[in-house]
Design a protein around this motif. Structure first.
Motif, short mmCIF file in Angstrom:
data_model
loop_
_atom_site.label_atom_id
_atom_site.label_comp_id
_atom_site.label_asym_id
_atom_site.label_seq_id
_atom_site.Cartn_x
_atom_site.Cartn_y
_atom_site.Cartn_z
N ARG A 90 0.83 -1.21 0.00
CA ARG A 90 0.00 0.00 0.00
C ARG A 90 0.86 1.26 0.00
N TYR A 91 0.31 2.30 -0.63
CA TYR A 91 1.07 3.54 -0.81
C TYR A 91 0.19 4.70 -0.34
N ASP A 92 0.49 5.18 0.87
CA ASP A 92 -0.35 6.22 1.48
C ASP A 92 -0.38 7.51 0.65
N GLY A 93 0.77 7.86 0.06
CA GLY A 93 0.83 9.09 -0.74
C GLY A 93 -0.12 9.03 -1.92
N TRP A 94 -0.25 7.85 -2.49
CA TRP A 94 -1.15 7.67 -3.63
C TRP A 94 -2.60 7.79 -3.19
N VAL A 95 -2.90 7.21 -2.01
CA VAL A 95 -4.26 7.32 -1.47
C VAL A 95 -4.60 8.79 -1.21
N GLU A 96 -3.66 9.52 -0.61
CA GLU A 96 -3.93 10.93 -0.32
C GLU A 96 -4.10 11.73 -1.61
N ALA A 97 -3.35 11.36 -2.64
CA ALA A 97 -3.49 12.07 -3.92
C ALA A 97 -4.88 11.81 -4.53
N GLN A 98 -5.40 10.59 -4.33
CA GLN A 98 -6.76 10.31 -4.81
C GLN A 98 -7.76 11.15 -4.03
N TRP A 99 -7.55 11.23 -2.70
CA TRP A 99 -8.48 12.03 -1.90
C TRP A 99 -8.43 13.50 -2.34
N ASP A 100 -7.22 13.99 -2.65
CA ASP A 100 -7.09 15.38 -3.12
C ASP A 100 -7.94 15.60 -4.37
N LYS A 101 -7.94 14.62 -5.27
CA LYS A 101 -8.78 14.75 -6.48
C LYS A 101 -10.26 14.85 -6.08
N ALA A 102 -10.68 13.94 -5.21
CA ALA A 102 -12.09 13.93 -4.80
C ALA A 102 -12.44 15.26 -4.10
N ALA A 103 -11.57 15.70 -3.21
CA ALA A 103 -11.84 16.92 -2.45
C ALA A 103 -11.87 18.15 -3.37
N ARG A 104 -10.97 18.19 -4.36
CA ARG A 104 -11.00 19.30 -5.32
C ARG A 104 -12.28 19.28 -6.14
N GLY A 105 -12.71 18.08 -6.50
CA GLY A 105 -13.96 17.95 -7.26
C GLY A 105 -15.15 18.45 -6.45
N ARG B 221 -18.33 5.26 2.24
CA ARG B 221 -17.00 4.63 2.33
C ARG B 221 -15.95 5.49 3.04
N HIS B 222 -16.16 6.80 3.04
CA HIS B 222 -15.12 7.68 3.61
C HIS B 222 -15.73 8.69 4.59
N PRO B 223 -16.51 8.19 5.58
CA PRO B 223 -17.21 9.13 6.47
C PRO B 223 -16.25 10.00 7.29
N ASP B 224 -15.05 9.51 7.53
CA ASP B 224 -14.09 10.26 8.33
C ASP B 224 -13.46 11.42 7.57
N ARG B 225 -13.66 11.52 6.27
CA ARG B 225 -12.99 12.58 5.48
C ARG B 225 -13.74 13.92 5.54
N ASP B 226 -14.97 13.91 6.01
CA ASP B 226 -15.75 15.14 6.20
C ASP B 226 -15.78 16.05 4.98
N TRP B 227 -16.37 15.56 3.87
CA TRP B 227 -16.43 16.39 2.66
C TRP B 227 -17.27 17.64 2.87
N ARG B 228 -18.20 17.59 3.87
CA ARG B 228 -19.09 18.75 4.08
C ARG B 228 -18.34 19.96 4.60
N GLY B 229 -17.34 19.72 5.45
CA GLY B 229 -16.59 20.79 6.13
C GLY B 229 -16.75 22.17 5.52
N PRO B 230 -15.98 22.48 4.46
CA PRO B 230 -16.04 23.84 3.91
C PRO B 230 -17.10 24.00 2.81
N ASN B 231 -17.94 23.01 2.60
CA ASN B 231 -18.83 23.03 1.42
C ASN B 231 -20.31 23.12 1.82
N ASP B 232 -20.64 24.20 2.51
CA ASP B 232 -21.99 24.34 3.09
C ASP B 232 -23.11 24.27 2.06
#
Ligand code: GSF
Length: 200
Positions: A120-135, A168-179
């Motif tokens: 497993r490659y944590d940096g790759w996982v975080e890069a995927q999350w960055d894509k999702a979060a930017r989207g 699948r990713h409840p801990d990532r809190d996508w709502r945070g800044p996206n009211d």
């Protein structure tokens, strides 16, 4: 028509929500499969050489695959108008954004569940999350006026992408800044089609 599907798949959910919203449920027979990229299904592979769901087998033509193709076909089949000509490119681009969020979020799940732990490659996982979060952030800042308009296929895709992040990713809190998007989703998730397709 036979739909290869799994309840947890956000791409399948997109198709199923569109089926319900356009009243085509009675025309579809579900064909459940349990697959991962390293554990494919023979019948599914025969229908879709890429081995991915959703795939829609039709009596009168080749099997359709890729959720975007299937959604467009089902919309055309009953002239539902969920890809309105007047804002087609916006609808397709927003749908593509939602699909990209799903894709990144699914790849994160595969990394944790399918790939052996020592590879497993944590940096790759975080890069995927960055894509999702930017989207998600882009939808919140650029697309709220589109989402406040009449229902189209992009609304469905966005709803299913956000539902998958919760699932699948409840801990990532996508709502945070996206009211604004969070408020839109709270309402959209109440639709009977979304309630009927909630992943368990
Ligand atoms: C993506 C489908 C997909 O990755 C679409 O239909 O829009 N661009 C395609 N599906 C996943 C299941 S998922 O939604 O979690 C899949 O079929 N994975 C199996 C594999 O071999 O990648």
């Amino acid at each position: 028509m036979k739909l290869y599907q799994a309840d947890a798949s956000p791409f399948v959910r997109k198709v199923r929500v569109l089926i319900l919203e356009t009243g085509q449920d009675g025309d579809i027979t579900p064909a459940p499969v349990a697959i991962t990229p390293v554990a494919p299904d023979g019948a599914l592979n025969a229908a879709n050489p890429l081995g991915k769901i959703p795939a829609l087998e039709r009596p009168d033509g080749p099997t359709l695959y890729d959720s975007r193709v299937i959604c467009r076909y089902l919309d055309t089949r009953v002239s539902a108008g969920l890809y309105p000509e007047s804002r087609l490119w916006e609808t397709l681009t927003l749908e593509a954004t939602a699909d990209g969020i799903m894709e990144a979020a699914v790849l994160m799940v595969y990394e944790a569940r399918v790939r052996p732990e020592d590879k497993r490659y944590d940096g790759w996982v975080e890069a995927q999350w960055d894509k999702a979060a930017r989207g998600v952030a882009a939808i919140n800042t650029r697309w709220m006026s589109h989402l406040s308009g009449p229902l189209d296929a992009a609304h469905i895709a966005v709803g299913c992408a956000l539902g998958y992040l919760d699932f699948r990713h409840p801990d990532r809190d996508w709502r945070g800044p996206n009211d604004a998007l969070a408020a839109w989703y709270a309402k959209f998730a109440e639709r009977p089609s979304m309630q009927a397709t909630r992943p368990a």
